[in-house]
Design a protein around this motif. Sequence first.
Motif, mmCIF file in Angstrom:
data_model
loop_
_atom_site.group_PDB
_atom_site.id
_atom_site.type_symbol
_atom_site.label_atom_id
_atom_site.label_comp_id
_atom_site.label_asym_id
_atom_site.label_seq_id
_atom_site.Cartn_x
_atom_site.Cartn_y
_atom_site.Cartn_z
ATOM 1 N N LEU A 84 38.690 45.451 44.958
ATOM 2 C CA LEU A 84 38.507 44.551 46.104
ATOM 3 C C LEU A 84 39.884 44.174 46.604
ATOM 4 N N VAL A 85 40.119 44.388 47.904
ATOM 5 C CA VAL A 85 41.435 44.080 48.478
ATOM 6 C C VAL A 85 41.298 42.892 49.428
ATOM 7 N N GLY A 86 41.942 41.768 49.053
ATOM 8 C CA GLY A 86 41.854 40.539 49.854
ATOM 9 C C GLY A 86 40.970 39.518 49.158
ATOM 10 N N ALA A 87 41.546 38.813 48.152
ATOM 11 C CA ALA A 87 40.724 37.887 47.351
ATOM 12 C C ALA A 87 40.711 36.498 47.974
ATOM 13 N N ALA A 110 41.006 43.126 41.575
ATOM 14 C CA ALA A 110 41.196 42.612 42.925
ATOM 15 C C ALA A 110 42.685 42.686 43.239
ATOM 16 N N PHE A 111 43.002 42.732 44.552
ATOM 17 C CA PHE A 111 44.403 42.833 44.969
ATOM 18 C C PHE A 111 44.645 41.905 46.139
ATOM 19 N N ASP A 112 45.843 41.299 46.163
ATOM 20 C CA ASP A 112 46.161 40.370 47.233
ATOM 21 C C ASP A 112 47.666 40.354 47.447
ATOM 22 N N VAL A 113 48.117 39.621 48.489
ATOM 23 C CA VAL A 113 49.570 39.469 48.748
ATOM 24 C C VAL A 113 49.997 38.030 48.482
ATOM 25 N N GLY A 119 47.497 37.182 39.841
ATOM 26 C CA GLY A 119 47.590 36.730 38.450
ATOM 27 C C GLY A 119 46.381 35.920 38.025
ATOM 28 N N ARG A 120 45.600 35.394 39.010
ATOM 29 C CA ARG A 120 44.395 34.657 38.633
ATOM 30 C C ARG A 120 43.305 35.619 38.174
ATOM 31 N N VAL A 121 42.392 35.088 37.347
ATOM 32 C CA VAL A 121 41.206 35.865 36.991
ATOM 33 C C VAL A 121 40.029 35.192 37.697
ATOM 34 N N CYS A 127 43.320 39.504 39.482
ATOM 35 C CA CYS A 127 43.890 39.821 40.789
ATOM 36 C C CYS A 127 45.346 40.255 40.625
ATOM 37 N N TYR A 128 45.639 41.436 41.134
ATOM 38 C CA TYR A 128 46.982 42.032 41.058
ATOM 39 C C TYR A 128 47.647 41.989 42.422
ATOM 40 N N ASP A 129 48.959 42.222 42.413
ATOM 41 C CA ASP A 129 49.707 42.377 43.662
ATOM 42 C C ASP A 129 49.293 43.698 44.303
ATOM 43 N N ILE A 130 49.107 43.698 45.643
ATOM 44 C CA ILE A 130 48.674 44.912 46.344
ATOM 45 C C ILE A 130 49.603 46.091 46.040
ATOM 46 N N GLN A 131 50.867 45.782 45.701
ATOM 47 C CA GLN A 131 51.812 46.866 45.398
ATOM 48 C C GLN A 131 51.365 47.676 44.192
ATOM 49 N N GLU A 132 50.532 47.078 43.339
ATOM 50 C CA GLU A 132 50.123 47.772 42.116
ATOM 51 C C GLU A 132 48.852 48.603 42.300
ATOM 52 N N LEU A 133 48.309 48.626 43.519
ATOM 53 C CA LEU A 133 47.017 49.290 43.729
ATOM 54 C C LEU A 133 47.016 50.738 43.233
ATOM 55 N N GLY A 134 48.050 51.492 43.589
ATOM 56 C CA GLY A 134 48.074 52.913 43.194
ATOM 57 C C GLY A 134 47.989 53.086 41.680
#
Lengths: 207, 207
Positions: A84-87, A110-113, A119-121, A127-134
Amino acid sequence: KIPDRTIERLITYRRLLQKQAVEGVISIYSHDLATLAHVKPVQVRRDLMEIGFSGSPSKGYGVQGLLDYISGILDMPGGTKAALVGAGNLGRALLSYFNGRSSTINVVAAFDVDTNIIGRVIAGCRCYDIQELGARAKEFGITIGIVTVPATQAQSAADALVEAGVTGILNFAPVPLRIRPDVYIVQVDITRALEKVAHFAKPQSAK
Amino acid sequence: KIPDRTIERLITYRRLLQKQAVEGVISIYSHDLATLAHVKPVQVRRDLMEIGFSGSPSKGYGVQGLLDYISGILDMPGGTKAALVGAGNLGRALLSYFNGRSSTINVVAAFDVDTNIIGRVIAGCRCYDIQELGARAKEFGITIGIVTVPATQAQSAADALVEAGVTGILNFAPVPLRIRPDVYIVQVDITRALEKVAHFAKPQSAK
Ligand SMILES: NC(=O)c1ccc[n+]([C@@H]2O[C@H](COP(=O)([O-])OP(=O)(O)OC[C@H]3O[C@@H](n4cnc5c(N)ncnc54)[C@H](O)[C@@H]3O)[C@@H](O)[C@H]2O)c1
Ligand SMILES: NC(=O)c1ccc[n+]([C@@H]2O[C@H](COP(=O)([O-])OP(=O)(O)OC[C@H]3O[C@@H](n4cnc5c(N)ncnc54)[C@H](O)[C@@H]3O)[C@@H](O)[C@H]2O)c1
């Protein structure tokens, strides 16, 4: 490839059969399933022939057997993992809802900016930084993405998902995505749905 | 009554024209609007004729004039007031999003059964006890409802809305509602959309 409309009906049949199974129903006739699904009986029989399921019309279809067969057609063996992108507001509502609800589709990351969210669960999903999506997409075997970022960010979020290897996207942003044709997109446009209701609820667009 | 499909396209045209107006575009040709809307130019011209808008094809349509004309068709003069029933995860995300966003559709009251939520103000919208729906609908002039209660409660929430006089419902619960034919219903089925994406994202249902 099974046509879009047939897949939609199979999803409907599965949901109805799950309810029947919970209520202890052992077998069901095609005309009864058709009534519940608001389609003609011949449509049910044609759909089941298309997916190669042969029940005995005189005794009806075994509910559990048909349910398992349709799930075999619809689902990925081993399940589907989603990102999920955009938490934000909508994204978090989706995470709460889908957490553990389906045995075959799981939102695994989940990924966000926003550094306040990274870092939240949320509902069991980190939820990770969008940079880590790949990197995370490879690590978790993510094959589909849910886009719940603001409209202006939707194209870049979708591009990042495609880059990370997803082959399907569920898009909630009210903008059409320009994506490679081999990636399947479903658009859920809540604003359009609300505007349609508001229009047809007007007295003069009366029935 | 304008057909459903035409209303959907008018909603699309309006959204595109709003973007053009923001970017300072003064006039637009039907073939340009058609390209943006992913329809054929003849469809744009046919739609505008159907709603009685005549622009001069040689100079194109005035963006603002067409925008105002379409809004006149789509919107209720004086705006539309909505009630949201079920101020849970999804309901609250909708309230945050639609708060002040549209000049013509406003969610003016939310309703719930949970005493922890009743009495709260969420994104500028007060949450009342569902028992007050009838009285509040009259007081605020509510004509449409948004159903975001659990599936088992959806039919009773919809019945309460119809009883309170609404003529349109936006339903997020994954159950078909049995409602009087003169009440217009739009179903948003997020679970079905996700299942469709998961299916078509599978490698073997390849393109
Ligand atoms: N909330 C609703 O009820 C609703 C209704 C209709 C449409 N939508 C659409 O859904 C989307 C999400 O809406 P919302 O209300 O949750 O918005 P929101 O602002 O609450 O959440 C958006 C989230 O996306 C994050 N984000 C922004 N850019 C990003 C990027 N490039 N990569 C990853 N994350 C990014 C933000 O940090 C934020 O957490 C929007 O496109 C909106 O138009 C929402
Ligand atoms: N959250 C999602 O992302 C999502 C996804 C798919 C489908 N849905 C559907 O949307 C609906 C809402 O989901 P949610 O996640 O917000 O659920 P939720 O449990 O968070 O919220 C439901 C709310 O409805 C209230 N409620 C229950 N009975 C009521 C009644 N009779 N009258 C008024 N209020 C009542 C509850 O008190 C609660 O506040 C459900 O039908 C769900 O199946 C939600």
